[in-house]
Design a protein around this motif. Structure first.
Motif, PDB file in Angstrom:
ATOM      1  N   PHE A  99      33.635  40.586  39.669  1.00 12.25           N
ATOM      2  CA  PHE A  99      34.895  40.182  38.590  1.00 12.25           C
ATOM      3  C   PHE A  99      34.079  38.843  37.629  1.00 12.25           C
ATOM      4  O   PHE A  99      34.258  38.476  36.864  1.00 12.25           O
ATOM      5  N   THR A 100      33.075  38.736  37.947  1.00 12.26           N
ATOM      6  CA  THR A 100      32.289  37.642  37.229  1.00 12.26           C
ATOM      7  C   THR A 100      31.673  38.058  36.292  1.00 12.26           C
ATOM      8  O   THR A 100      31.434  38.092  35.788  1.00 12.26           O
ATOM      9  N   ILE A 101      31.190  39.645  36.693  1.00 10.78           N
ATOM     10  CA  ILE A 101      30.211  40.088  35.766  1.00 10.78           C
ATOM     11  C   ILE A 101      31.625  40.729  34.804  1.00 10.78           C
ATOM     12  O   ILE A 101      31.205  40.404  33.338  1.00 10.78           O
ATOM     13  N   ALA A 102      32.824  41.354  34.800  1.00  7.63           N
ATOM     14  CA  ALA A 102      33.676  40.874  34.681  1.00  7.63           C
ATOM     15  C   ALA A 102      34.272  39.906  33.395  1.00  7.63           C
ATOM     16  O   ALA A 102      34.566  40.445  32.146  1.00  7.63           O
ATOM     17  N   LEU A 103      34.149  38.986  33.878  1.00 10.36           N
ATOM     18  CA  LEU A 103      34.228  37.625  33.458  1.00 10.36           C
ATOM     19  C   LEU A 103      33.507  37.691  31.965  1.00 10.36           C
ATOM     20  O   LEU A 103      33.702  37.316  31.204  1.00 10.36           O
TER      21      LEU A 103
END
Length: 288
Positions: A99-103
């Motif tokens: 989710f960090t990369i997606a954000l």
């Protein structure tokens, strides 16, 4: 572009390993379904543990977690629950990174999100490991708080002419309703179960002391083993001396818990004080 590819690769790996090893861990997941974090992707986490041989890759961390799990869940199921807890850490870490990369991708490749995300991920994983220490401490405190009352029951029943084994059985029977809520009576219930299968009493007490892993319980079991064959006033007097020590220990633990509860109230009280102060002072400031 690189982050999108990385995101896609992570998703493919998770899905592939989840499908590939679903059958291998299906029975294990069914058995411990309520204890597993996100069972839907659990095969990925379990297969990662086995394929990377995490037990040998990070022996200090795994052994530390395993020892605490033994205290919380018992030695019989400790290996399974250690694996479940490691899977929980892996699941949280993987989802946090994903989710960090997606954000970062959705926010126009703002790479500062990666730094904050990884920092937050590290904090969460550290908290998960330290949370076991908290649970072990709470279990220890719960046993110390209940142990003096249990010892007093044993003293009364032995004084009334009962044997130590009989006194333990009667005490556990009187507290059947809270066996799964009380760490002490949960372990004592195991003592009763072993006594009913004719396991030697000294062996039962040694195992009880090992499972609890607390000095006060070890002193209790040692006192009983040294005096239970003699019985009578000698055993009662020894237990009375121990009871006095245990009540002092209980008072200490209770006082510490009270101080911890008071310290937790400091920040809410400060926040409320500042809020009230702003409400009172703001009209005066607005006039000027």
């Amino acid at each position: 572009m690189i982050l999108k590819v990385l995101l896609f690769i992570m998703l493919v790996i998770i899905l592939f390993m989840n499908i590939r090893y679903k059958e291998s861990y299906e029975q294990f997941i069914k058995t411990y379904h309520d204890d597993i974090t996100l069972p839907i992707i659990a095969p990925f986490a379990f297969s990662l543990i086995d394929k990377l041989n995490l037990y040998k890759l990070s022996p200090k961390l795994v052994n530390s977690i395993h020892q605490k799990i033994i205290l919380l869940k018992g030695s019989k199921l400790a290996r399974d629950y250690t694996k479940i807890y490691l899977a929980k850490i892996i699941t949280v870490f993987t989802l946090a990174v994903f989710f960090t990369i997606a954000l970062t991708v959705t926010s126009g490749n703002d790479y500062s999100n990666i730094i904050y995300g990884l920092l937050l991920t590290g904090i969460i994983c550290f908290y998960l490991i330290k949370d076991l220490d908290k649970k072990v401490r709470e279990r220890k405190d719960a046993i110390i708080i209940e142990l003096p009352e249990f010892v007093n029951k044993i003293i009364l029943l032995v004084n009334a002419g009962d044997t130590v084994q009989g006194a333990i059985m009667k005490s556990v029977k009187q507290n059947q309703k809270k066996i799964h809520e009380s760490p002490l009576y949960y372990e004592l219930n195991e003592v009763v179960n072993k006594m009913t299968t004719n396991t030697p009493f000294q062996e039962v007490l040694k195992d009880f002391s090992y499972r609890c892993g607390i000095q006060e319980v070890s002193i209790f079991t040692t006192t009983v083993m040294m005096n239970y064959r003699k019985g009578g006033s000698l055993l009662v007097n020894s237990l009375k001396e121990l009871s006095t020590t245990l009540w002092d220990k209980r008072k200490t633990v209770t006082r510490i818990k009270g101080e911890e509860a008071s310290s937790k109230l400091i920040f809410p009280i400060i926040f409320i004080f500042i809020s009230v102060l702003l409400i009172v002072v703001y009209p005066a400031i607005a006039i000027f």
